[in-house]
Write a protein that holds these residues in place. Structure first.
Motif, PDB file in Angstrom:
ATOM      1  N   GLU A  87      -5.576  -0.672  -8.822  1.00 35.34           N
ATOM      2  CA  GLU A  87      -6.393  -1.264  -9.883  1.00 35.34           C
ATOM      3  C   GLU A  87      -6.522  -2.787  -9.787  1.00 35.34           C
ATOM      4  OE1 GLU A  87      -8.400   0.403 -11.849  1.00 35.34           O
ATOM      5  OE2 GLU A  87      -7.673   2.221 -10.894  1.00 35.34           O
ATOM      6  N   PRO A  88      -5.449  -3.531  -9.444  1.00 38.19           N
ATOM      7  CA  PRO A  88      -5.625  -4.982  -9.314  1.00 38.19           C
ATOM      8  C   PRO A  88      -6.663  -5.346  -8.245  1.00 38.19           C
ATOM      9  CG  PRO A  88      -3.293  -4.463  -9.468  1.00 38.19           C
ATOM     10  CD  PRO A  88      -4.024  -3.154  -9.314  1.00 38.19           C
ATOM     11  N   ALA A  89      -6.652  -4.628  -7.120  1.00 39.84           N
ATOM     12  CA  ALA A  89      -7.644  -4.907  -6.067  1.00 39.84           C
ATOM     13  C   ALA A  89      -9.043  -4.528  -6.555  1.00 39.84           C
ATOM     14  CB  ALA A  89      -7.292  -4.154  -4.787  1.00 39.84           C
ATOM     15  N   ALA A  90      -9.176  -3.389  -7.220  1.00 39.19           N
ATOM     16  CA  ALA A  90     -10.488  -2.970  -7.723  1.00 39.19           C
ATOM     17  C   ALA A  90     -11.044  -4.010  -8.694  1.00 39.19           C
ATOM     18  CB  ALA A  90     -10.376  -1.608  -8.408  1.00 39.19           C
ATOM     19  N   LYS A  91     -10.218  -4.520  -9.588  1.00 36.99           N
ATOM     20  CA  LYS A  91     -10.660  -5.555 -10.530  1.00 36.99           C
ATOM     21  C   LYS A  91     -11.075  -6.821  -9.786  1.00 36.99           C
ATOM     22  CE  LYS A  91      -9.301  -8.331 -14.531  1.00 36.99           C
ATOM     23  NZ  LYS A  91     -10.257  -9.341 -14.137  1.00 36.99           N
ATOM     24  N   PHE A  92     -10.267  -7.238  -8.800  1.00 35.27           N
ATOM     25  CA  PHE A  92     -10.600  -8.441  -8.036  1.00 35.27           C
ATOM     26  C   PHE A  92     -11.950  -8.281  -7.351  1.00 35.27           C
ATOM     27  CE2 PHE A  92     -10.803 -10.314  -3.797  1.00 35.27           C
ATOM     28  CZ  PHE A  92     -10.904 -11.647  -4.144  1.00 35.27           C
ATOM     29  N   TYR A  93     -12.159  -7.178  -6.635  1.00 32.00           N
ATOM     30  CA  TYR A  93     -13.417  -7.003  -5.908  1.00 32.00           C
ATOM     31  C   TYR A  93     -14.605  -6.974  -6.861  1.00 32.00           C
ATOM     32  CZ  TYR A  93     -10.696  -6.224  -1.697  1.00 32.00           C
ATOM     33  OH  TYR A  93      -9.847  -6.376  -0.639  1.00 32.00           O
ATOM     34  N   LYS A  94     -14.456  -6.355  -8.022  1.00 28.83           N
ATOM     35  CA  LYS A  94     -15.535  -6.383  -9.011  1.00 28.83           C
ATOM     36  C   LYS A  94     -15.794  -7.803  -9.487  1.00 28.83           C
ATOM     37  CE  LYS A  94     -14.959  -1.688 -10.671  1.00 28.83           C
ATOM     38  NZ  LYS A  94     -14.466  -0.817 -11.733  1.00 28.83           N
TER      39      LYS A  94
ATOM     40  N   LEU B  37      -7.377   1.507  -1.765  1.00 31.27           N
ATOM     41  CA  LEU B  37      -6.825   2.757  -2.274  1.00 31.27           C
ATOM     42  C   LEU B  37      -7.240   2.921  -3.736  1.00 31.27           C
ATOM     43  CD1 LEU B  37      -3.274   2.620  -0.679  1.00 31.27           C
ATOM     44  CD2 LEU B  37      -5.177   4.105  -0.034  1.00 31.27           C
ATOM     45  N   CYS B  38      -7.570   4.144  -4.123  1.00 33.38           N
ATOM     46  CA  CYS B  38      -8.112   4.402  -5.461  1.00 33.38           C
ATOM     47  C   CYS B  38      -7.217   3.915  -6.586  1.00 33.38           C
ATOM     48  CB  CYS B  38      -8.396   5.888  -5.637  1.00 33.38           C
ATOM     49  SG  CYS B  38      -9.863   6.407  -4.735  1.00 33.38           S
ATOM     50  N   ASN B  39      -5.917   4.026  -6.442  1.00 28.19           N
ATOM     51  CA  ASN B  39      -5.045   3.627  -7.545  1.00 28.19           C
ATOM     52  C   ASN B  39      -4.597   2.167  -7.449  1.00 28.19           C
ATOM     53  OD1 ASN B  39      -3.527   4.233  -5.321  1.00 28.19           O
ATOM     54  ND2 ASN B  39      -1.977   5.418  -6.382  1.00 28.19           N
TER      55      ASN B  39
ATOM     56  N   GLU C  73       0.827  -1.205   0.000  1.00 30.12           N
ATOM     57  CA  GLU C  73       0.000   0.000   0.000  1.00 30.12           C
ATOM     58  C   GLU C  73       0.865   1.260   0.000  1.00 30.12           C
ATOM     59  OE1 GLU C  73      -2.956  -0.116   3.087  1.00 30.12           O
ATOM     60  OE2 GLU C  73      -4.210  -1.487   1.909  1.00 30.12           O
ATOM     61  N   ARG C  74       2.024   1.171   0.626  1.00 32.45           N
ATOM     62  CA  ARG C  74       2.942   2.322   0.651  1.00 32.45           C
ATOM     63  C   ARG C  74       3.393   2.690  -0.765  1.00 32.45           C
ATOM     64  NH1 ARG C  74       6.511   5.118   4.117  1.00 32.45           N
ATOM     65  NH2 ARG C  74       8.549   5.489   3.156  1.00 32.45           N
ATOM     66  N   GLU C  75       3.489   1.711  -1.634  1.00 27.82           N
ATOM     67  CA  GLU C  75       3.838   1.989  -3.028  1.00 27.82           C
ATOM     68  C   GLU C  75       2.713   2.730  -3.750  1.00 27.82           C
ATOM     69  OE1 GLU C  75       5.217  -1.446  -5.141  1.00 27.82           O
ATOM     70  OE2 GLU C  75       6.538  -2.044  -3.498  1.00 27.82           O
ATOM     71  N   LEU C  76       1.497   2.614  -3.218  1.00 30.46           N
ATOM     72  CA  LEU C  76       0.347   3.253  -3.838  1.00 30.46           C
ATOM     73  C   LEU C  76       0.049   4.637  -3.262  1.00 30.46           C
ATOM     74  CD1 LEU C  76      -1.981   0.139  -3.930  1.00 30.46           C
ATOM     75  CD2 LEU C  76      -0.769   1.155  -5.865  1.00 30.46           C
ATOM     76  N   HIS C  77       0.450   4.876  -2.000  1.00 30.20           N
ATOM     77  CA  HIS C  77       0.151   6.161  -1.363  1.00 30.20           C
ATOM     78  C   HIS C  77       1.215   6.497  -0.328  1.00 30.20           C
ATOM     79  CE1 HIS C  77      -2.025   9.507   0.350  1.00 30.20           C
ATOM     80  NE2 HIS C  77      -2.930   9.380  -0.602  1.00 30.20           N
TER      81      HIS C  77
ATOM     82  N   LEU D 246     -13.907   8.390  -1.685  1.00 26.88           N
ATOM     83  CA  LEU D 246     -13.415   9.581  -1.007  1.00 26.88           C
ATOM     84  C   LEU D 246     -12.310  10.200  -1.838  1.00 26.88           C
ATOM     85  CD1 LEU D 246     -13.069   8.194   2.620  1.00 26.88           C
ATOM     86  CD2 LEU D 246     -14.917   9.592   1.711  1.00 26.88           C
ATOM     87  N   TYR D 247     -12.387  11.509  -2.010  1.00 26.77           N
ATOM     88  CA  TYR D 247     -11.326  12.230  -2.688  1.00 26.77           C
ATOM     89  C   TYR D 247     -10.530  12.987  -1.639  1.00 26.77           C
ATOM     90  CZ  TYR D 247     -13.184  11.360  -7.326  1.00 26.77           C
ATOM     91  OH  TYR D 247     -13.588  10.750  -8.493  1.00 26.77           O
ATOM     92  N   GLU D 248      -9.282  13.237  -1.927  1.00 18.32           N
ATOM     93  CA  GLU D 248      -8.472  14.021  -1.001  1.00 18.32           C
ATOM     94  C   GLU D 248      -7.641  15.028  -1.773  1.00 18.32           C
ATOM     95  OE1 GLU D 248      -4.275  11.631  -0.424  1.00 18.32           O
ATOM     96  OE2 GLU D 248      -5.759  11.506   1.158  1.00 18.32           O
ATOM     97  N   LYS D 249      -7.263  16.069  -1.079  1.00 17.41           N
ATOM     98  CA  LYS D 249      -6.355  17.077  -1.627  1.00 17.41           C
ATOM     99  C   LYS D 249      -5.266  17.306  -0.599  1.00 17.41           C
ATOM    100  CE  LYS D 249      -6.014  21.861  -3.112  1.00 17.41           C
ATOM    101  NZ  LYS D 249      -6.760  23.112  -3.329  1.00 17.41           N
TER     102      LYS D 249
END
Length: 165
Positions: free
Chosen positions: A141-148, A137-139, A29-33, A158-161
């Motif tokens: 993508e492999p996890a997002a594809k798996f969950y779908k 985490l939003c970026n 996750e640290r590589e993602l954020h 959630l968006y952040e700035k």
């Protein structure tokens, strides 16, 4: 290719391996954020925190095991909206939450994560819950594809700035 493994409830003696896997998850996750701390610095304390949530919030930790090796784990527990939070229908104010899922890299895409998710879902069904949520985490993508792929769909994003000082 399916792997040969069983899903079971985590035991106390699994803890050292699970803490090591938690460090790997944290580092991934640290590589993602950038806001993620090094896994080696927090894995034991964070896993202790999750164990407490599991105890207090009717949860479980499941592991996938093959030939005495742990291939992955899932941490799940029950979350509740505040009593005054009436914008959600009453039947869904209490829901299952998957907080952490990790499978060792050599065993991915072999059904391990799906089996761990099914174990968590079965746990929530025994509690008569109607909804299960999972965050990522939003970026990631492999996890997002798996969950779908296993039937989940986006619920809230959630968006952040980052503010400059």
């Amino acid at each position: 290719m399916q792997a040969n493994f069983v899903i079971r409830t985590a035991k106390f003696e699994d803890r050292p391996v699970l803490v090591r896997l938690m460090a790997l998850l944290q580092d991934a996750e640290r590589e993602l954020h950038l806001n993620r701390t090094l896994g080696s610095k927090i894995s034991d304390g964070h896993f202790a925190y999750l164990e407490e949530l599991v105890r207090e919030q009717n949860g479980q930790i499941y592991v996938a095991e093959s030939e005495q090796h742990i291939l992955g784990f899932v941490v799940c527990f029950v979350e509740k909206h505040d009593k005054g939070d009436l914008h959600i229908v009453e039947s869904e104010r209490e829901y299952g939450y998957i907080s952490d899922l990790y499978v060792v890299s050599t065993m991915r895409k072999r059904g391990v994560a799906s089996a761990l998710m099914k174990a968590a879902e079965r746990h929530f069904l025994t509690l008569d819950l109607q909804v299960v949520r999972v965050g990522l985490l939003c970026n990631n993508e492999p996890a997002a594809k798996f969950y779908k792929d296993v039937g989940y769909q986006p619920y809230e994003i959630l968006y952040e700035k980052r503010l400059n000082r």
